[in-house]
Design a protein around this motif. Structure first.
Motif, PDB file in Angstrom:
ATOM      1  N   PHE A 151       0.844  -1.195   0.000  1.00 15.80           N
ATOM      2  CA  PHE A 151       0.000   0.000   0.000  1.00 15.80           C
ATOM      3  C   PHE A 151       0.878   1.243   0.000  1.00 15.80           C
ATOM      4  O   PHE A 151       2.050   1.196   0.401  1.00 15.80           O
ATOM      5  CB  PHE A 151      -0.919   0.017   1.224  1.00 15.80           C
ATOM      6  N   VAL A 152       0.299   2.359  -0.461  1.00 15.80           N
ATOM      7  CA  VAL A 152       1.023   3.632  -0.557  1.00 15.80           C
ATOM      8  C   VAL A 152       0.180   4.734   0.067  1.00 15.80           C
ATOM      9  O   VAL A 152      -1.045   4.771  -0.100  1.00 15.80           O
ATOM     10  CB  VAL A 152       1.334   3.994  -2.028  1.00 15.80           C
ATOM     11  N   VAL A 153       0.853   5.643   0.767  1.00 10.92           N
ATOM     12  CA  VAL A 153       0.213   6.836   1.320  1.00 10.92           C
ATOM     13  C   VAL A 153       1.010   8.049   0.884  1.00 10.92           C
ATOM     14  O   VAL A 153       2.248   8.010   0.868  1.00 10.92           O
ATOM     15  CB  VAL A 153       0.153   6.770   2.864  1.00 10.92           C
ATOM     16  N   ARG A 154       0.301   9.110   0.507  1.00  9.40           N
ATOM     17  CA  ARG A 154       0.955  10.388   0.247  1.00  9.40           C
ATOM     18  C   ARG A 154       0.713  11.284   1.443  1.00  9.40           C
ATOM     19  O   ARG A 154      -0.428  11.621   1.765  1.00  9.40           O
ATOM     20  CB  ARG A 154       0.399  11.055  -1.012  1.00  9.40           C
ATOM     21  N   ALA A 203      -3.967  13.312   3.339  1.00  4.08           N
ATOM     22  CA  ALA A 203      -3.182  12.420   4.194  1.00  4.08           C
ATOM     23  C   ALA A 203      -3.985  11.243   4.716  1.00  4.08           C
ATOM     24  O   ALA A 203      -3.408  10.248   5.154  1.00  4.08           O
ATOM     25  CB  ALA A 203      -2.616  13.216   5.380  1.00  4.08           C
ATOM     26  N   GLU A 204      -5.312  11.328   4.665  1.00  8.81           N
ATOM     27  CA  GLU A 204      -6.145  10.254   5.197  1.00  8.81           C
ATOM     28  C   GLU A 204      -6.367   9.117   4.211  1.00  8.81           C
ATOM     29  O   GLU A 204      -7.152   8.199   4.455  1.00  8.81           O
ATOM     30  CB  GLU A 204      -7.496  10.812   5.658  1.00  8.81           C
ATOM     31  N   VAL A 205      -5.684   9.119   3.073  1.00  5.82           N
ATOM     32  CA  VAL A 205      -5.894   8.135   2.015  1.00  5.82           C
ATOM     33  C   VAL A 205      -4.812   7.053   2.037  1.00  5.82           C
ATOM     34  O   VAL A 205      -3.615   7.349   2.124  1.00  5.82           O
ATOM     35  CB  VAL A 205      -5.903   8.814   0.630  1.00  5.82           C
ATOM     36  N   LEU A 206      -5.259   5.808   1.928  1.00  4.63           N
ATOM     37  CA  LEU A 206      -4.367   4.667   1.708  1.00  4.63           C
ATOM     38  C   LEU A 206      -4.700   4.099   0.337  1.00  4.63           C
ATOM     39  O   LEU A 206      -5.867   3.845   0.031  1.00  4.63           O
ATOM     40  CB  LEU A 206      -4.592   3.601   2.784  1.00  4.63           C
ATOM     41  N   MET A 207      -3.681   3.902  -0.503  1.00  7.49           N
ATOM     42  CA  MET A 207      -3.878   3.394  -1.856  1.00  7.49           C
ATOM     43  C   MET A 207      -3.261   2.002  -1.999  1.00  7.49           C
ATOM     44  O   MET A 207      -2.180   1.742  -1.464  1.00  7.49           O
ATOM     45  CB  MET A 207      -3.216   4.324  -2.876  1.00  7.49           C
ATOM     46  N   ARG A 208      -3.937   1.127  -2.726  1.00  9.83           N
ATOM     47  CA  ARG A 208      -3.369  -0.185  -3.047  1.00  9.83           C
ATOM     48  C   ARG A 208      -2.396   0.013  -4.206  1.00  9.83           C
ATOM     49  O   ARG A 208      -2.778   0.490  -5.276  1.00  9.83           O
ATOM     50  CB  ARG A 208      -4.481  -1.161  -3.420  1.00  9.83           C
ATOM     51  N   ARG A 209      -1.145  -0.399  -3.996  1.00 10.90           N
ATOM     52  CA  ARG A 209      -0.124  -0.060  -4.998  1.00 10.90           C
ATOM     53  C   ARG A 209      -0.370  -0.755  -6.331  1.00 10.90           C
ATOM     54  O   ARG A 209      -0.042  -0.207  -7.391  1.00 10.90           O
ATOM     55  CB  ARG A 209       1.276  -0.397  -4.489  1.00 10.90           C
TER      56      ARG A 209
END
Length: 406
Positions: free
Chosen positions: A147-150, A224-230
């Motif tokens: 997972f990726v977070v910005r 910042a509250e977002v988690l992305m599936r890479r």
């Protein structure tokens, strides 16, 4: 037995957290077909094929790996807090990629000191300033996590944020984007308390979520509250070259090719409001509206535009933004008599040249040109009060559910 409630496509079921409990899906009309899942150990859930989809708190299931990309330009004074908020996350394996965009303050020194002290921190340095989009995309190229977070360098993750988001994402492999509630605070103030217990989840079909965003024309996510599936990010690509809505366009693009999850009850990030931020320095209501229109235009000019629902969604958002343009023009006449610089900038914005739109704009211009009497002022106050009530209602809905409409 402790339990929490999860909402699947707006249908509710109970997720017991005790060992060896069985999750029974909702059977109501329109319920999402979710197989019963058996908890074989605290935090570990297996579906009927035996695939582990839990959040990894059981030793038999590897912890999820999360790469947090932190773009930074002259935010050395905030950077230590941002990185520390990531490294202190429990229940996941994290690594941090700090991309410094040729800062002139001590950002690089702060980042390299933390990297020397903790091998999970990597620093990428730009030799020339490339801007926010390139800075994030360069960090994304270094991401290795599931997972990726910005995370902006002036924001922070709340304790447990990543584990809460990962648990939802692991439970639903179709979800490519998970978000939650951000807590806004003013720079210089003490961090406000953050809620740490997720009470429920909502999972939307991605296309439905995007179409709802087209219907309201707005962004419901801070960042910042977002988690992305890479794996989904790898499919759709990184951010597009947009000045202020690069995040928004990417969320919409991810949702167009995957489902969207929302964590209720907990606060997922702290967002810092301060006058040095890009949005505070450069964005007013006219810029915001123009940039949102550009984000949707960019979205539908790419691969999303070929999806079966895209043409109707594109027409919907165009109509919504036209109506918002006219509403804002009318509001400026009510508030300032149509003499403000913002009114002039709104008049320059794109407006679909339909008879309805042109007639409405002409009516607003005539109202701005005439002197206002008591009746005009009374009507103006009524319109402003109605708009204020609508904004309060929408904020409450967003605060509870992550969207502006129920």
């Amino acid at each position: 037995m402790s339990s929490e409630t999860a909402v699947y496509y707006h249908r509710t079921l109970t997720l017991p957290t005790a060992r060896n409990a069985v999750v029974r899906p909702s059977t109501g009309r329109g319920a999402l077909a979710v197989p019963a899942e058996i908890t074989t150990g605290i935090g570990t859930v297996r579906d009927r094929t035996g695939t582990a989809v839990g959040n990894g708190t059981d030793a038999s299931v590897p912890l999820a790996t999360v790469t947090v990309v932190i773009p930074c330009f002259n935010y050395g004074r905030f950077l230590h807090g941002a990185i520390t908020s990531v490294l202190s996350q429990d229940g996941v394996e994290v690594d941090v990629v700090v991309v410094d965009d040729c800062s002139t303050d001590d950002s690089v020194l702060v980042a390299e000191e933390l990297a020397a002290a903790d091998g999970r921190v990597q620093v990428v340095r730009h030799v020339r300033n490339g801007g926010a989009v390139q800075t994030f995309n360069d960090g994304l190229a270094e991401a290795s996590g599931e997972f990726v977070v910005r995370l902006d360098a002036d924001d922070l993750l709340t304790p447990g944020s990543l584990a809460r988001a990962v648990r939802l994402a692991r439970r639903f492999p179709s979800v490519g984007l998970v978000y939650g509630h951000p807590v806004h605070f003013t720079d210089g103030q003490q961090l406000p308390p953050a809620r740490d217990r997720a009470t429920s989840w909502t999972v939307w079909p991605g296309a439905s979520w995007v179409q709802e965003r087209c219907a309201d024309g707005r962004n419901v996510i801070t960042s910042a509250e977002v988690l992305m599936r890479r794996s989904v990010v790898d499919r759709v690509g990184g951010q597009r070259d947009l000045a202020h809505t690069h995040d928004m366009e990417m969320w919409l693009r991810l949702a167009s090719f995957s489902d969207v999850g929302y964590v209720h009850g907990a606060d997922q990030a702290w967002h810092r409001d301060h006058p040095a931020s890009l949005s505070a320095r450069e964005v007013d209501i006219a810029v915001d509206l123009a940039e949102r229109r550009l984000a949707f235009s960019t979205l539908f000019s790419g691969a999303v535009g070929s999806l079966p629902w895209a043409a109707e969604a594109c027409r919907t958002v165009s109509d919504r933004l036209d109506r918002e343009t006219l509403q804002l023009l009318s509001h400026e006449v009510d508030a300032n008599g149509g003499t403000s610089p913002v009114f002039a900038r709104l008049l320059e914005l794109e407006l679909t040249p339909t008879r309805r739109n042109l007639t409405s704009r002409d009516r607003i211009l005539r109202r701005a040109a005439r002197s206002r009497g008591p009746a005009d002022r009374a009507m103006s106050l009524g319109r402003r009060a109605t708009a204020r009530f609508r904004r309060v209602r929408e904020f409450r809905t967003w605060h509870q559910n992550g969207v502006y409409s129920r």
